[in-house]
Design an enzyme around this catalytic site. Structure first.
Site, short mmCIF file in Angstrom:
data_model
loop_
_atom_site.label_atom_id
_atom_site.label_comp_id
_atom_site.label_asym_id
_atom_site.label_seq_id
_atom_site.Cartn_x
_atom_site.Cartn_y
_atom_site.Cartn_z
N ARG A 233 0.83 -1.38 -0.10
CA ARG A 233 0.11 0.08 -0.12
C ARG A 233 0.90 1.29 0.12
NH1 ARG A 233 -3.25 -2.89 -1.68
NH2 ARG A 233 -5.33 -3.44 -1.04
N GLU A 262 -1.87 7.79 -5.38
CA GLU A 262 -2.23 7.01 -6.61
C GLU A 262 -3.90 7.24 -7.01
OE1 GLU A 262 -3.28 2.26 -6.14
OE2 GLU A 262 -1.35 2.90 -5.40
N HIS A 294 0.31 -0.53 -9.86
CA HIS A 294 -0.48 -1.31 -9.11
C HIS A 294 -0.96 -2.51 -9.70
CE1 HIS A 294 -2.96 -1.24 -5.27
NE2 HIS A 294 -2.74 -2.35 -5.23
#
Length: 329
Positions: A233, A262, A294
């Site tokens: 994360r 993000e 991601h």
């Protein structure tokens, strides 16, 4: 008589449609929306029985309130993390389900891919040779064998990553408040890990306690030139402190599949636009940094695991069965 149930599926991509189509249920109708779930888009879930959400959707108190007023009874997170869900607001009103595990190998292998690319400068070599530049200057790496890798978080993904590192002959140490007998390395304190590791890889969920776990203080305790890898994360790392560490040389390289700001950027195409995030633009421009969007989870096996478990979660909820993957306070 079976009543058809409707699911509002937010932040849908082509690969989501493909994987969920393989696990379709004639009693569950999915409405795919490209929009992320937030205060402005929550009305799309009106007249739906459930919501399917992802890591960058905003599921705060206001969104929970609206969903509840629409009669939505369940939020099916198609991911393991749920730090973007206001569980207090949902308690007693909406069930929250998740996918606790899909393919830990996908994330672990991506983390190692970042390490190999950064260390052997594969990204720079690729660009050079495409321009017919075959010089080896500036491409020197180091042997991974014998180097110490510190793994923060030794759940399924962290343990898989440790097994990958073991195959490279690395010394493996780990830190986790909840120790596992299946971890192939040696547990140490967080300070001990920071001081001894040549490479630090984050594999832990985001909690209030570990927000900005990597900050100016913890970076100061690291070996000079240490690598930092984050496939967990973004908010585990204070990006400003990371940037300072990269500029000073305290941090040798960083491989980031996640970024703390993000939400408005990742999973979207902004190649024809100027990104307003100066911090992200700065770190992307550094030759010793790789940022991926991601994508560590993005393998066929993982997508099928996510779709299969999410659909099973929804079936169990609609059937009134035991909710094995419910998130509670």
């Amino acid at each position: 008589m079976i009543i058809l149930k409707t699911v509002a599926f937010f932040d849908a991509k082509a690969y989501d449609r493909d994987s969920f189509s393989r696990f379709s249920d004639e009693n569950i109708s999915i409405r795919f929306f490209e929009n992320k779930l937030n205060e402005d888009t929550v009305s799309m879930a009106a007249c739906c029985d459930a919501v399917c959400a992802f890591v960058n959707d905003t599921i705060n108190g206001e969104v929970i309130e609206k969903l509840s007023s629409y009669g939505v009874g369940v939020i099916a997170m198609r991911c393991a993390g749920y730090n973007n869900v206001d569980l207090k607001a949902a308690a007693g009103r909406i069930k929250v389900l998740r996918v606790p595990a899909y393919s830990p190998y996908a994330v672990a292998e991506h983390a190692m891919g970042l390490i190999l690319t950064l260390n052997r400068k594969l990204h720079r070599a690729y660009i050079r040779t495409r321009d017919h530049n075959f010089s080896l200057e500036g491409l020197t790496g180091f042997d991974l064998k014998g180097k110490t890798v510190g793994i923060i978080g030794t759940g399924k993904i962290g343990r898989c990553f440790a097994d990958v590192c073991k195959g490279f002959g690395m010394e493996i140490i780990g830190f986790d408040p909840y120790k596992s007998s299946e971890f192939c390395g040696k547990y140490v304190s967080l300070d001990g890990l920071l001081e001894k590791s040549d490479i630090i890889s984050l594999h832990c969920p985001l909690t209030k306690e570990n927000h900005h776990l990597i900050n100016r203080e913890t970076i100061s305790k690291m070996k000079d030139g240490a690598y930092i890898i984050n496939t967990s994360r973004g908010l585990l790392i204070d990006t400003a402190a990371l940037t300072e560490g990269l500029k000073s040389g305290k941090i040798g390289a960083a491989g980031l599949d996640v970024y703390e700001e993000e939400t408005a950027l990742f999973f979207e195409d902004y190649s024809d636009e100027i990104i307003p995030d100066d911090t992200l633009s700065t770190i992307i421009s550094m030759p010793n940094v790789i940022v991926t969007s991601h994508q560590a989870f993005l393998t066929r096996e993982a997508l099928d695991g996510i779709a299969g478990t999410t659909m099973e979660n929804l079936r169990a909820y609609f059937a009134g069965d035991e909710l094995k993957n419910e998130i509670t306070l």
